[in-house]
Scaffold this motif. Structure first.
Motif, PDB file in Angstrom:
ATOM      1  N   SER A 314       0.839  -1.216   0.000  1.00 14.26           N
ATOM      2  CA  SER A 314       0.000   0.000   0.000  1.00 14.26           C
ATOM      3  C   SER A 314       0.864   1.253   0.000  1.00 14.26           C
ATOM      4  O   SER A 314       0.552   2.238  -0.691  1.00 14.26           O
ATOM      5  CB  SER A 314      -0.922  -0.005   1.225  1.00 14.26           C
ATOM      6  N   GLU A 318       0.870   4.073  -2.962  1.00 12.35           N
ATOM      7  CA  GLU A 318       0.630   5.485  -2.656  1.00 12.35           C
ATOM      8  C   GLU A 318       1.770   6.357  -3.190  1.00 12.35           C
ATOM      9  O   GLU A 318       1.545   7.397  -3.818  1.00 12.35           O
ATOM     10  CB  GLU A 318       0.480   5.688  -1.150  1.00 12.35           C
ATOM     11  N   GLN A 321       1.933   6.477  -7.108  1.00 11.66           N
ATOM     12  CA  GLN A 321       0.911   7.341  -7.694  1.00 11.66           C
ATOM     13  C   GLN A 321       1.265   8.814  -7.570  1.00 11.66           C
ATOM     14  O   GLN A 321       0.857   9.627  -8.398  1.00 11.66           O
ATOM     15  CB  GLN A 321      -0.439   7.052  -7.039  1.00 11.66           C
ATOM     16  N   LYS A 322       2.027   9.185  -6.542  1.00  8.07           N
ATOM     17  CA  LYS A 322       2.422  10.576  -6.354  1.00  8.07           C
ATOM     18  C   LYS A 322       3.655  10.944  -7.168  1.00  8.07           C
ATOM     19  O   LYS A 322       3.785  12.070  -7.655  1.00  8.07           O
ATOM     20  CB  LYS A 322       2.688  10.853  -4.864  1.00  8.07           C
TER      21      LYS A 322
END
Length: 428
Positions: A314, A318, A321-322
């Motif tokens: 996870s 996260e 994606q950033k």
């Protein structure tokens, strides 16, 4: 000679993992309790403890003779034990094992042979003592309460994020797992807690109250603002009740922000006083932790991350994606004792293309064919290439964005193939 010595040491894995401290205590006592001859910061947790250990080590080594003990290694055994900026020398390993082999073999008559990890732990402590270390950052191997490293009495204990990995040994609830991690808390010594899940907080608070240990909750103690990030690094303002820090780090990932906060919090509650503000800022800037969202190349973009459980997956998703605006080709190999179904179901959020391969751990790696049968429906584009080097090269030839993940044993093998550095610090 070192190969023969390490063969014997690895052979102690036949003893498996023992969740008790007797053999470690007896071995350490036999050597004069070296763990009592330096100060330590003890770090437990499911995810993040290695990165936090690196931050602590890099801060303290600027002012003190400082060691670091972590596991497992990526390329070479010597990475596990570092003093100053150098890994433990081959000759010290050889001499230690030659001097103690009879003791190790004979301990079985009394109780049992020390395991691989127990022996390595005592070796690390003896090495730090012999090299007159002032401090050492000590990463827990498994759990905490009954982990071999738990013969130290640290200046500060740090408990990072907690998850369900190794629940077979640590318990099936977050409360029971937190109880095991909280076993590193010592009477009258502060503890820094990164996790904020209610069950974890309640259990750690209970233990810290009983042991008269000051509990510092990172999320309450630290605030972060002015965050800037790119594939070149991150910067942010970190505020605590004591000071403000302009943090710059080459370590990437949203999860690293909390890890930095945990390390800084620990430095601020050291019983003998914190290092200076500039020392802390410099230590963070000089720190690196290989294989944690590590950019290996830009063209094509290759990122390696040794995540292997769902919470870590996870965190990777996260961060990806950033930081990245493309879908990666995943190159994944896993061990058979990991929750691969949950892990892969998280990673499919950022990719529909996966190459399944084999980590460099023959006894525990899951056959990629079997893995494919169980998770293949999650990925429209799946390919099985058993040889990890072949898998990596295929991905590079067919994609402009690659994420290698799933196991330290996969990442380590490929970093060795690429001659990629495993230093836990940046060269000045």
């Amino acid at each position: 000679m070192i190969e023969q010595t390490l063969d014997y040491l690895y052979g102690l894995k036949r003893e498996g993992i023992k969740m008790d401290l007797r053999a470690t205590r007896e071995f350490a006592e036999h050597l004069g309790n070296p763990q009592d001859k330096f100060k330590s910061i003890h770090i437990a947790g499911t995810n993040g403890k290695g990165s936090i250990a690196s931050y602590v080590y890099n801060i303290l080594r600027q002012e003190y003779r400082t060691g670091m003990y972590t596991s497992p290694h990526l390329l070479d055994f010597n990475e596990r034990i570092i003093m100053g900026t150098e890994p433990i020398p081959d000759q010290y390993i050889i001499d230690f094992m030659n001097s103690n082999r009879a003791y190790i073999d004979n301990l079985a008559m009394n109780y049992r042979n020390p395991t691989f990890f127990e022996t390595t732990t005592v070796m690390a402590f003896k090495y730090f003592a012999d090299r007159n270390a002032d401090y050492a950052a000590i990463e827990v191997g498994l759990g905490g309460r009954l982990d071999s490293t738990n013969i130290v009495v640290p200046e500060v204990s740090i408990i990072a994020q907690i998850g369900y990995e190794h629940y077979q040994r640590l318990g099936c609830s977050l409360t029971s797992i937190a109880h095991e991690k909280g076993g590193i808390i010592k009477n009258g010594r502060p503890v820094v807690l990164l996790d904020d899940k209610p069950e974890v907080v309640a259990e750690i608070k209970k233990i810290s109250d009983v042991r008269n240990s000051r509990l510092v909750m990172v999320n309450n103690y630290c605030s972060v603002s002015d965050l800037k990030y790119s594939l070149d690094g991150m910067s942010f303002l970190l505020e605590t009740p004591q000071d403000e820090y302009q943090i710059k780090t080459s370590n990437l990932g949203m999860f690293q922000i909390k890890n930095v906060c945990a390390a800084v919090s620990a430095m601020e509650v050291l019983p003998e006083g914190r290092p200076g503000k500039s020392v802390i800022e410099s230590g963070i800037m000089n720190s690196r932790w290989p294989s944690r969202f590590e950019v290996i190349s830009r063209e094509p973009l290759v990122i390696m991350d040794s995540s292997h459980n769902p919470p870590a997956a996870s965190a990777v998703v996260e961060t990806f994606q950033k930081f990245v605006d493309r879908k990666p080709t995943l190159v994944i190999g896993m061990l058979d004792d990991k929750d691969y179904f949950a892990y892969m179901s998280i990673l499919r959020k950022i990719s529909d293309t996966v190459i399944l391969t084999t980590p460099d751990e023959p006894e525990r790696s899951i056959d990629p064919q079997i893995l494919g049968k169980n998770i293949g429906h999650m990925f429209p584009h799946m390919k099985i290439i058993r040889d990890p080097i072949e898998a990596y090269n295929y991905a590079k030839s067919n994609s402009d964005c690659i994420l290698v993940t799933g196991s330290m044993y996969l990442v380590g093998l490929l970093k060795k193939y690429l001659n990629s550095s495993v230093r836990p610090f940046n060269m000045d």
